[in-house]
Design a protein around this motif. Structure first.
Motif, PDB file in Angstrom:
ATOM      1  N   ARG A   1       0.844  -1.203   0.000  1.00  0.00           N
ATOM      2  CA  ARG A   1       0.000   0.000   0.000  1.00  0.00           C
ATOM      3  C   ARG A   1       0.870   1.241   0.000  1.00  0.00           C
ATOM      4  NH1 ARG A   1      -5.403   0.643   1.373  1.00  0.00           N
ATOM      5  NH2 ARG A   1      -6.034   2.680   2.192  1.00  0.00           N
TER       6      ARG A   1
ATOM      7  N   GLN B   1      -7.630   8.694   1.532  1.00  0.00           N
ATOM      8  CA  GLN B   1      -8.726   8.088   2.290  1.00  0.00           C
ATOM      9  C   GLN B   1      -9.109   8.973   3.472  1.00  0.00           C
ATOM     10  OE1 GLN B   1     -10.356   5.039   1.660  1.00  0.00           O
ATOM     11  NE2 GLN B   1     -11.741   5.729   3.275  1.00  0.00           N
TER      12      GLN B   1
ATOM     13  N   LEU C   1      -4.843  10.877  11.056  1.00  0.00           N
ATOM     14  CA  LEU C   1      -3.627  10.105  10.785  1.00  0.00           C
ATOM     15  C   LEU C   1      -2.534  10.370  11.813  1.00  0.00           C
ATOM     16  CD1 LEU C   1      -3.413  10.597   6.897  1.00  0.00           C
ATOM     17  CD2 LEU C   1      -4.070   8.505   8.106  1.00  0.00           C
TER      18      LEU C   1
ATOM     19  N   ASP D   1      -3.509   6.346   1.876  1.00  0.00           N
ATOM     20  CA  ASP D   1      -3.979   6.654   3.235  1.00  0.00           C
ATOM     21  C   ASP D   1      -4.326   8.131   3.372  1.00  0.00           C
ATOM     22  OD1 ASP D   1      -3.624   4.019   4.085  1.00  0.00           O
ATOM     23  OD2 ASP D   1      -1.519   4.367   4.575  1.00  0.00           O
TER      24      ASP D   1
ATOM     25  N   PRO E   1       1.548   5.205   0.843  1.00  0.00           N
ATOM     26  CA  PRO E   1       1.068   6.189   1.830  1.00  0.00           C
ATOM     27  C   PRO E   1       0.100   7.206   1.238  1.00  0.00           C
ATOM     28  CG  PRO E   1       3.440   5.867   2.052  1.00  0.00           C
ATOM     29  CD  PRO E   1       3.028   5.127   0.819  1.00  0.00           C
TER      30      PRO E   1
END
Length: 371
Positions: free
Chosen positions: A20, A28, A43, A25, A22
């Motif tokens: 995955r 998202q 985060l 993230d 970064p």
């Protein structure tokens, strides 16, 4: 077209296998929280960091990722949304493969953390027995030995040893080759008594690999010359090329007598394939390669396949484990099952002068005095 790169981390913790980026993230979090600041808090990152990363990725990818307007929630651009979609699709399809890859990496790295396991890096001339040894070591319950074998020419293998790129090298020479021969001129500059140690491995047969039924009736190198057979050779720096040139000299022939002498292939298998495909009438190689390709084999000469390491490496646990494995009856029986092979002094540390008879120490001392 943007390319993907994969990275992994080493950790004591057990965690799910993830491939995955970064960026996903970040997207998202912004999409879910509705703002960069809220996404950053979710985060555990600073607003400045998230803002800077989004701008960096936009520059890297050449597209905007997030749209934010005064008084409205931040939202992903169409491109940003498609990135998220691509990530979900890939994760859904590839999760089993990713987990399998993680498990394979863990198995490999387990060797590094196992004090009872040993890895021996070996550069060697192409050889069926060495390939069999690598597999044999893996199935032995107590050997814990992993052979990292890189196949290359005999000369390059010994050079790799001398340059520190491996701890052991494999090379082969005709039996009973004396002084003032090509074998001596090739290997003597690379090997030094007192520095190197020769370890017995196997005896094998080299011969002509020819089409089924041997349609040209080839039984010698002289036949190659007189019948103008098309020959497939090995490259300079390989042990088989040295063997061929040595045999040509013994037969009173030269390279110009052999049609196709300049045509080379990288391995015994490649030479056998050239003959099987009708691109050549014959090539010098080992019986096992000929049989695998459905060819006939005409024996020409016996040779010894040697292993060599630095004297200082003999005490290393990996080398000791290898020597012990080579001396087991199970391994020597396995060698006998390979066509054209016999285990000879396998795993024994041998006198260089006896194995390589052109090493005459007295002659060396006399020459040193003269100079």
């Amino acid at each position: 077209m943007h390319r993907l790169q994969f990275h992994y981390t080493l950790s004591r913790d057990s965690s799910p296998a993830l491939v995955r980026n970064p960026l996903i993230d970040l997207l998202q979090a912004v999409s879910t929280q509705g703002s960069i600041s809220a996404g950053a808090r979710a985060l555990g990152l600073s607003y400045r960091h998230v803002w800077g990363e989004l701008k960096r990725w936009e520059q890297e990818l050449g597209n905007e990722l997030v749209v934010w307007e005064k008084g409205q929630s931040a939202r992903l651009t169409e491109f940003g949304a498609k990135l998220m979609w691509a990530e979900r699709q890939a994760q859904a399809r590839l999760a089993p493969q990713i987990e399998a890859l993680r498990a394979e990496l863990e198995r490999s790295f387990a060797v590094a953390f196992d004090d009872s396991a040993h890895v021996v890096t070996l550069y060697a001339s192409h050889d069926d027995a060495l390939s069999a040894l690598r597999e044999h070591a893996l199935i032995q319950e107590h050997s814990r030995l992993h052979l990292d074998i890189r196949f290359t020419g005999s000369v390059d293998a010994i050079r790799a040893l001398n340059e520190g790129r491996c701890v052991m090298a494999g090379f082969h020479t005709l039996q009973n080759t004396g002084p003032k021969t090509l074998t001596e001129r090739t290997y003597k500059p690379l090997l030094q008594p007192g520095l190197h140690k020769i370890i017995g491995f196997a005896q094998r047969t080299q011969g002509l690999m020819v089409a089924k039924g041997n349609p040209l009736g080839l039984s010698s190198l002289q036949d190659l010359a007189t019948r103008h057979a098309r020959f497939s050779n090995r490259a300079l720096g390989t042990g088989t090329r040295v063997v061929l040139d040595e045999l040509l000299t013994q037969a009173g022939l030269t390279a110009t007598d052999i049609q196709g002498y300049e045509h080379t292939e990288p391995s015994h298998a490649a030479v056998a394939h050239a003959v099987a495909a009708g691109l050549a009438d014959a090539g010098l190689g080992i019986a096992a390669a000929a049989l695998r390709a459905g060819l006939d084999f005409v024996p020409l000469a016996q040779e010894r396949y040697h292993l060599v390491c630095l004297k200082s490496a003999l005490a290393q646990p990996g080398i000791q484990a290898l020597l012990q494995l080579l001396q087991t009856p199970a391994w020597q029986d396995a060698v006998a099952c390979i066509p054209g092979y016999t285990a000879i002094q396998s795993g024994e540390v041998l006198s260089m002068r006896r194995v390589l008879p052109w090493w005459d120490y007295r002659q060396q001392k006399t020459q040193a005095i003269k100079f």
